[in-house]
Design a protein around this motif. Structure first.
Motif, PDB file in Angstrom:
ATOM      1  N   UNK A 365      -0.621  40.507  -1.480  1.00 10.55           N
ATOM      2  CA  UNK A 365      -0.014  40.124  -0.200  1.00 10.55           C
ATOM      3  C   UNK A 365      -1.050  39.932   0.874  1.00 10.55           C
ATOM      4  N   UNK A 366      -2.368  39.449   0.334  1.00  7.66           N
ATOM      5  CA  UNK A 366      -3.077  39.067   1.530  1.00  7.66           C
ATOM      6  C   UNK A 366      -3.010  37.729   2.213  1.00  7.66           C
ATOM      7  N   UNK A 367      -1.977  36.765   1.275  1.00 10.53           N
ATOM      8  CA  UNK A 367      -1.798  35.391   1.853  1.00 10.53           C
ATOM      9  C   UNK A 367      -1.204  35.397   3.454  1.00 10.53           C
ATOM     10  N   UNK A 368      -0.470  36.459   3.477  1.00 11.06           N
ATOM     11  CA  UNK A 368       0.473  36.382   4.912  1.00 11.06           C
ATOM     12  C   UNK A 368      -0.536  36.591   6.068  1.00 11.06           C
ATOM     13  N   UNK A 369      -1.512  37.751   5.994  1.00  7.69           N
ATOM     14  CA  UNK A 369      -2.254  38.193   7.121  1.00  7.69           C
ATOM     15  C   UNK A 369      -3.341  36.916   7.088  1.00  7.69           C
ATOM     16  N   UNK A 370      -3.637  36.518   6.028  1.00  9.21           N
ATOM     17  CA  UNK A 370      -4.770  35.397   5.969  1.00  9.21           C
ATOM     18  C   UNK A 370      -4.202  34.146   6.567  1.00  9.21           C
ATOM     19  N   UNK A 371      -3.184  33.731   6.438  1.00 12.06           N
ATOM     20  CA  UNK A 371      -2.664  32.616   7.145  1.00 12.06           C
ATOM     21  C   UNK A 371      -2.490  32.993   8.758  1.00 12.06           C
TER      22      UNK A 371
END
Length: 587
Positions: A365-371
């Motif tokens: 799930x890191x991709x959303x907050x990373x973006x």
């Protein structure tokens, strides 16, 4: 200033993101940052090769992530500035990674969410205070995102050390040329000033004169920043021969800007002997070490205050000294209220992204907050354009790595793919954000695969990127729709105040103070114009017409031009006409 030198305000052109990306890809080879591309390829491939050879793949991938982020912040600014930026990046990213890891290992998902929200608050609180602080804040949040989203085996401190090692490797690669090209950056910045001055003189009396004067201002600002450390050190001790040559060139460049502005204000075409003068001056002050040839100063008749000022500089450059106490123009600081609002909105976006990731049950799930961390950077340019370019780059990166994956199966071949896309990212950092995102997206897919996650997540990552960009845009434009407009308002007001200060104090101060006032005024006018350009690229939900900032800024520039010309008219003798016949050792 004559009407021929005026420029209309008008909004910036609305070229599409794909068109600008294609234009960036199609740049001639000579304009591409080949050294940076090589650094990007080496920085990303080397840790992975070491990891494969030693069997320690996980730490090597974490080190490559640190190198990836550092390549994204590499630049051509002075080496000390790069070192400060890389150190801030490494420390903040490692701290965020450690905190994120501890939150993930603690068990409950609420700890991960709380960690990300706190990291976002801190990142937002410091993110608008200048480039180094902005980089530190963004990578604090990125580190916390990766640490809380990717389980890493081994002790909790191992991954932060590996990440720091990757950043340190890029630092060494980027700063190593200092050992044999110690003053190359300062020299290049100064030569750019003289080239811009020559171009501005060539445009005198034409409709394009104002734009060339603005480019000269930008070149002077860059040179002033590059020379700032040497100017400060020269107050304490005598500089060495190489630094003294640079200082001598800078001391000429500052009043040269004043003379060029005056000649443009006089608004008449100039002969080639005059337009070549800045190039001849730079050749004599900073001769090319390869050919060793020194150009001879051309003859011309100095029959105006601007030409007399130029002639005076050309003959007495060694004697004319701008006081080294002249400070570099200060960068504008945002209001405390703006910093607080940005911190709260960034935290809100990260919280919403984390909740969406949980509801979608998205893998890793890191991709959303990373973006969100990458996109919501209003100090890096228009938020809408950044979000659009992020989406375009992600789609291209996914398509590229998907195509490559069908043909490549060897680990070493994948490392070669990482090297290629690392070089592409390094080029994109300097030319186009979508191009940089393309390279970054492809590299991240390979790194995640090397960590053992072999799932095909292409569609999920495109969806996550689009969702995160949409979250940022909705939150930003609903809660802060006038942010870019307010920034343009405040920068324009500050620039007007600086221009009026220059007008009011110029007749009563000495040459050094006058130069400082002039530099501050033109620097703030340039900042205001950039802020206005950014504001026009942001959609506004209120539908109100934007102020005509460009007209106000142009009027203030014309005022400063007139004050500059008036100062030289007042100090230049009008009772004689000078004909320059320089000797070979005039300078």
């Amino acid at each position: 200033m004559t009407p021929a030198m005026r420029t209309g305000p008008g909004p910036s052109s609305g070229t599409s993101a794909p068109a600008r990306l294609l234009r960036a890809v199609g740049r001639p080879l000579s304009s591409l940052p080949l050294a940076a591309a090589v650094r990007g390829a080496v920085a990303l491939a080397t840790p992975l090769l070491v990891g494969v050879q030693t069997g320690r793949v996980v730490p090597s991938v974490i080190a490559a992530i640190g190198a990836l982020w550092a390549v994204g912040q590499d630049g051509s600014d002075p080496y000390r500035s790069r070192v400060r930026r890389f150190v801030a990046l490494g420390l903040s990213a490692s701290l965020g990674l450690a905190v994120g890891e501890l939150a993930l290992r603690s068990g409950p998902s609420v700890a991960v969410t709380a960690c990300l929200v706190v990291a976002a608050l801190v990142a937002g609180a410091i993110g608008l205070r200048g480039r180094t602080w902005s980089v530190a804040g963004m990578h604090l949040l990125l580190g916390a995102t990766i640490g809380s989203g990717i389980p890493v085996p081994g002790p909790w401190w191992q991954a932060p050390l590996a990440l720091s090692a990757g950043v340190g490797f890029v630092l060494v690669l980027s700063a190593a040329p200092w050992l044999w090209r110690r003053h190359h950056i300062e020299r290049a910045a100064l030569l750019a000033v003289f080239r811009a001055a020559s171009t501005a003189l060539t445009a005198a009396g034409t409709p394009g004169a104002a734009e060339t004067r603005r480019r000269l201002t930008d070149a002077l600002d860059n040179a002033h920043q590059a020379m700032d450390r040497h100017l400060t050190a020269a107050r304490r001790q005598a500089p060495g021969a190489q630094v003294e040559a640079l200082l001598r060139a800078f001391r000429l460049a500052v009043p040269l800007g004043e003379a060029v502005t005056t000649l443009q204000w006089e608004a008449r075409p100039l002969p080639a002997a005059v337009t070549r003068m800045p190039l001849v001056m730079s050749n004599r002050l900073l001769p090319d070490r390869k050919d060793g040839a020194v150009l001879v100063l051309p003859d011309f008749t100095a029959d105006s205050p601007g030409l007399r000022a130029l002639a005076h500089l050309s003959v007495t450059a060694d004697a004319d000294r701008v006081d080294t106490a002249l400070d570099a123009p200060a960068a504008p600081r945002p209001a405390r209220q703006a910093q607080l609002r940005y911190a709260v909105l960034l935290a809100l976006c990260v919280l919403a992204a984390q909740v969406c990731a949980g509801l979608l049950h998205s893998p890793r799930t890191y991709w959303l907050p990373m973006t969100v961390a990458f996109v919501y950077k209003p100090d890096f340019g228009p938020v809408f354009r950044r979000a659009l370019h992020r989406c375009v780059g992600t789609v291209l990166g996914v398509a590229a790595i998907g195509a490559v994956s069908t043909a490549v199966h060897s680990t070493y071949a994948f490392i070669g793919v990482v090297a290629f896309f690392g070089a592409l990212m390094a080029v994109g950092v300097r030319h186009h954000y979508a191009l940089a995102t393309t390279g970054l997206t492809a590299v991240v897919f390979v790194l995640v695969d090397l960590l053992g996650d072999h799932r095909a997540l292409y569609g999920a990552r495109i969806l996550d990127t689009a969702l995160a960009a949409a979250l940022v845009l909705v939150v930003h434009f609903v809660a802060w729709p006038r942010s870019a407009g307010s920034r343009a308002d405040s920068r324009t007001e500050a620039a007007l105040a600086a221009a009026h200060r220059y007008r009011d104090l110029s007749p009563t101060v000495g040459a050094v103070q006058r130069q400082a006032l002039r530099r501050a005024a033109y620097r703030q006018l340039a900042d205001a114009r950039r802020a206005a350009e950014h504001a026009r690229r942001e959609p506004t939900l209120r539908g109100a017409e934007l102020p005509d900032w460009e007209r106000v800024i142009t009027s203030a520039e014309e005022l400063c031009d007139a004050v500059t010309a008036g100062s030289l008219h007042a100090t230049s003798g009008r009772a004689h006409t000078t004909v320059i016949v320089p000797s070979s050792d005039a300078m």
